[in-house]
Design a protein around this motif. Structure first.
Motif, PDB file in Angstrom:
ATOM      1  N   VAL A 328     -15.077 -50.081  21.554  1.00 23.87           N
ATOM      2  CA  VAL A 328     -13.630 -50.175  21.666  1.00 23.87           C
ATOM      3  C   VAL A 328     -13.110 -48.870  22.255  1.00 23.87           C
ATOM      4  O   VAL A 328     -13.635 -47.784  21.954  1.00 23.87           O
ATOM      5  CB  VAL A 328     -12.975 -50.475  20.294  1.00 23.87           C
ATOM      6  CG1 VAL A 328     -13.179 -49.332  19.321  1.00 23.87           C
ATOM      7  CG2 VAL A 328     -11.489 -50.789  20.448  1.00 23.87           C
ATOM      8  N   ALA A 329     -12.109 -48.976  23.142  1.00 21.88           N
ATOM      9  CA  ALA A 329     -11.491 -47.802  23.771  1.00 21.88           C
ATOM     10  C   ALA A 329      -9.984 -48.026  23.792  1.00 21.88           C
ATOM     11  O   ALA A 329      -9.492 -48.912  24.496  1.00 21.88           O
ATOM     12  CB  ALA A 329     -12.012 -47.601  25.190  1.00 21.88           C
ATOM     13  N   ILE A 330      -9.268 -47.220  23.012  1.00 22.09           N
ATOM     14  CA  ILE A 330      -7.825 -47.385  22.850  1.00 22.09           C
ATOM     15  C   ILE A 330      -7.153 -46.023  22.968  1.00 22.09           C
ATOM     16  O   ILE A 330      -7.582 -45.052  22.334  1.00 22.09           O
ATOM     17  CB  ILE A 330      -7.484 -47.961  21.453  1.00 22.09           C
ATOM     18  CG1 ILE A 330      -8.208 -49.284  21.228  1.00 22.09           C
ATOM     19  CG2 ILE A 330      -5.976 -48.110  21.285  1.00 22.09           C
ATOM     20  CD1 ILE A 330      -7.746 -50.402  22.113  1.00 22.09           C
ATOM     21  N   CYS A 331      -6.091 -45.930  23.759  1.00 25.78           N
ATOM     22  CA  CYS A 331      -5.289 -44.702  23.793  1.00 25.78           C
ATOM     23  C   CYS A 331      -3.953 -45.021  24.434  1.00 25.78           C
ATOM     24  O   CYS A 331      -3.778 -46.073  25.038  1.00 25.78           O
ATOM     25  CB  CYS A 331      -5.998 -43.581  24.553  1.00 25.78           C
ATOM     26  SG  CYS A 331      -5.849 -43.699  26.337  1.00 25.78           S
ATOM     27  N   HIS A 332      -2.990 -44.084  24.300  1.00 28.43           N
ATOM     28  CA  HIS A 332      -1.696 -44.282  24.956  1.00 28.43           C
ATOM     29  C   HIS A 332      -1.495 -43.316  26.106  1.00 28.43           C
ATOM     30  O   HIS A 332      -0.421 -43.283  26.702  1.00 28.43           O
ATOM     31  CB  HIS A 332      -0.548 -44.157  23.942  1.00 28.43           C
ATOM     32  CG  HIS A 332      -0.278 -42.764  23.464  1.00 28.43           C
ATOM     33  ND1 HIS A 332       0.486 -41.883  24.182  1.00 28.43           N
ATOM     34  CD2 HIS A 332      -0.674 -42.116  22.360  1.00 28.43           C
ATOM     35  CE1 HIS A 332       0.540 -40.735  23.525  1.00 28.43           C
ATOM     36  NE2 HIS A 332      -0.139 -40.842  22.424  1.00 28.43           N
ATOM     37  N   SER A 333      -2.520 -42.508  26.437  1.00 23.97           N
ATOM     38  CA  SER A 333      -2.429 -41.574  27.573  1.00 23.97           C
ATOM     39  C   SER A 333      -3.409 -42.002  28.652  1.00 23.97           C
ATOM     40  O   SER A 333      -4.281 -41.232  29.074  1.00 23.97           O
ATOM     41  CB  SER A 333      -2.721 -40.143  27.109  1.00 23.97           C
ATOM     42  OG  SER A 333      -1.733 -39.697  26.208  1.00 23.97           O
ATOM     43  N   GLY A 334      -3.257 -43.248  29.097  1.00 14.34           N
ATOM     44  CA  GLY A 334      -4.229 -43.809  30.013  1.00 14.34           C
ATOM     45  C   GLY A 334      -4.317 -43.106  31.349  1.00 14.34           C
ATOM     46  O   GLY A 334      -5.399 -43.042  31.944  1.00 14.34           O
ATOM     47  N   VAL A 335      -3.211 -42.560  31.847  1.00 17.16           N
ATOM     48  CA  VAL A 335      -3.257 -41.854  33.132  1.00 17.16           C
ATOM     49  C   VAL A 335      -3.949 -40.505  32.963  1.00 17.16           C
ATOM     50  O   VAL A 335      -4.898 -40.187  33.681  1.00 17.16           O
ATOM     51  CB  VAL A 335      -1.846 -41.695  33.721  1.00 17.16           C
ATOM     52  CG1 VAL A 335      -1.873 -40.778  34.943  1.00 17.16           C
ATOM     53  CG2 VAL A 335      -1.283 -43.056  34.105  1.00 17.16           C
TER      54      VAL A 335
END
Length: 372
Positions: A328-335
């Motif tokens: 699983v790979a989750i984050c809110h800083s995708g850029v």
């Protein structure tokens, strides 16, 4: 093509991981969702940003630093692969401070982050108003602006072009991309995984779940409890202007097209992507306190998107113990993290396991022992 690995989620995170896997000669199938999905990429502000990141999580500060260092090479490679310019500028970035108290608070916050890092040369410096005016000769600052912090590694890029470039480069690397492909269920199939979609099933020995806010339900099916919540961010965009902002700032940047992006709020914790007049007024007021001349500029867009937030706001990277081969790979800083997702993370997944450098990001950090 029978895939070596299926990436579930075609947003910036999933596409960057899939691109990195394809670069490592993996047979990749990327499953993108449908138009009704809550796509964080639609509302991404486009910053490639280090300053202020990683309070009380030194591992996140280090991961972000690694990604900002890799971004230039990542951008050059991706532009060459896709033929799409990302308009990356990485000449530094600003966080404006209102009042002397605001300036001092910012200095102390960054100093605390620096001390948690454990030394080394700072990546930032504090600018008083005079120094800031020298850096921005074409900008008349509001009277409340006392100065700013300047992050030497910071910058910005076009987030929609980034996503498009990742999809194009994937196809050119021989990967398959399926749109409107919603995964309803994940089942074990011997040593493989069976993905049940609408009207068909797929099998693969490894999967990466990077489906944003839809990841929790899918991850649970492979033994991973991933706590996520939405957070609404609202953004304003102005008409096109002649170039006058040479550097991006937190919450204020001029795009390659000349428009000014203003944002972003942190409001709402449900799946509401409507916009509010209160948010527009608040963002406009904050912006005109920094640059009063923008009060006369016409707004042309106001939209909202949903950030993917964990309880501590930091990413989750994990492999299932009960279902090896499911990541699983989750984050809110995708850029900002796209460069490290396409390199360090993709390399680890291709090799079959996550190294210790990713262990601080496992969701077990949210496990709280229950009192007897």
């Amino acid at each position: 093509m029978q895939p070596d690995i299926v990436v579930i989620g075609g947003g910036t995170v999933g596409a960057a991981v899939a691109y990195g896997l394809a670069m490592r000669r993996q047979k990749v199938l990327l499953l993108d969702g449908d138009d009704g999905d809550f796509r964080a990429a639609r509302a991404n502000f486009g910053l490639v940003w280090l300053q202020g990141k990683g309070l009380d999580m030194p591992a996140y500060q280090a991961l972000t630093r690694s990604s900002t260092e890799l971004w230039r090479g990542f951008s050059d490679e991706l532009e060459a692969e896709s033929g799409i310019e990302l308009f990356l500028e990485q000449n530094g970035g600003l966080a404006f401070c209102l009042g002397e108290e605001g300036l001092e608070k910012r200095r102390l916050d960054l100093l605390r982050l620096h001390n948690q890092r454990g030394g080394g040369e700072p990546d930032w410096e504090m600018l008083d108003r005079a120094a800031l005016e020298r850096l921005l000769p074409g900008v008349a600052l509001g009277p409340k602006v006392a100065g700013a912090s300047f992050g030497r590694r910071d910058g910005h890029a076009n987030p929609l072009r980034l996503l498009a470039a990742l999809h194009v480069a994937l196809l050119r690397r021989g990967a398959n991309v399926r749109h409107r492909a919603r995964v309803n269920r994940i089942e074990p199939a011997g040593a493989d995984f069976r993905l049940v979609l609408n009207g068909e099933t797929l099998t693969a020995p490894r999967i990466v779940i990077a489906a944003g806010l839809g990841s929790s339900a899918l991850a649970r099916q492979v033994g991973l409890e991933v706590p996520l919540r939405p957070e609404r961010g609202q953004v304003l965009v102005t008409e096109r202007l002649a170039r006058f902002l040479p550097l991006p700032a937190s919450g204020l940047r001029q795009t390659d097209e000349g428009t000014i992006m203003i944002g972003a709020t942190k409001d709402g914790h449900d799946f509401d992507v409507s916009t509010t007049t209160e948010a527009a007024a608040s963002l406009s007021r904050k912006t005109t306190e920094i640059i009063p001349a923008l009060a006369g500029v016409r707004l042309v867009r106001h939209w909202a998107g949903l950030r993917i937030m964990t309880p501590d706001s930091y990413p989750i990277y994990a492999e299932s113990r009960s279902h090896p081969g499911a990541f699983v790979a989750i984050c809110h800083s995708g850029v900002t993290l796209a460069a490290v997702h396409a390199s360090l993370l993709a390399e680890a997944i291709a090799e079959g396991s996550l190294p210790d450098t990713f262990s601080p990001f496992h969701q077990r950090r949210f496990d709280v022992p229950q009192a007897a």
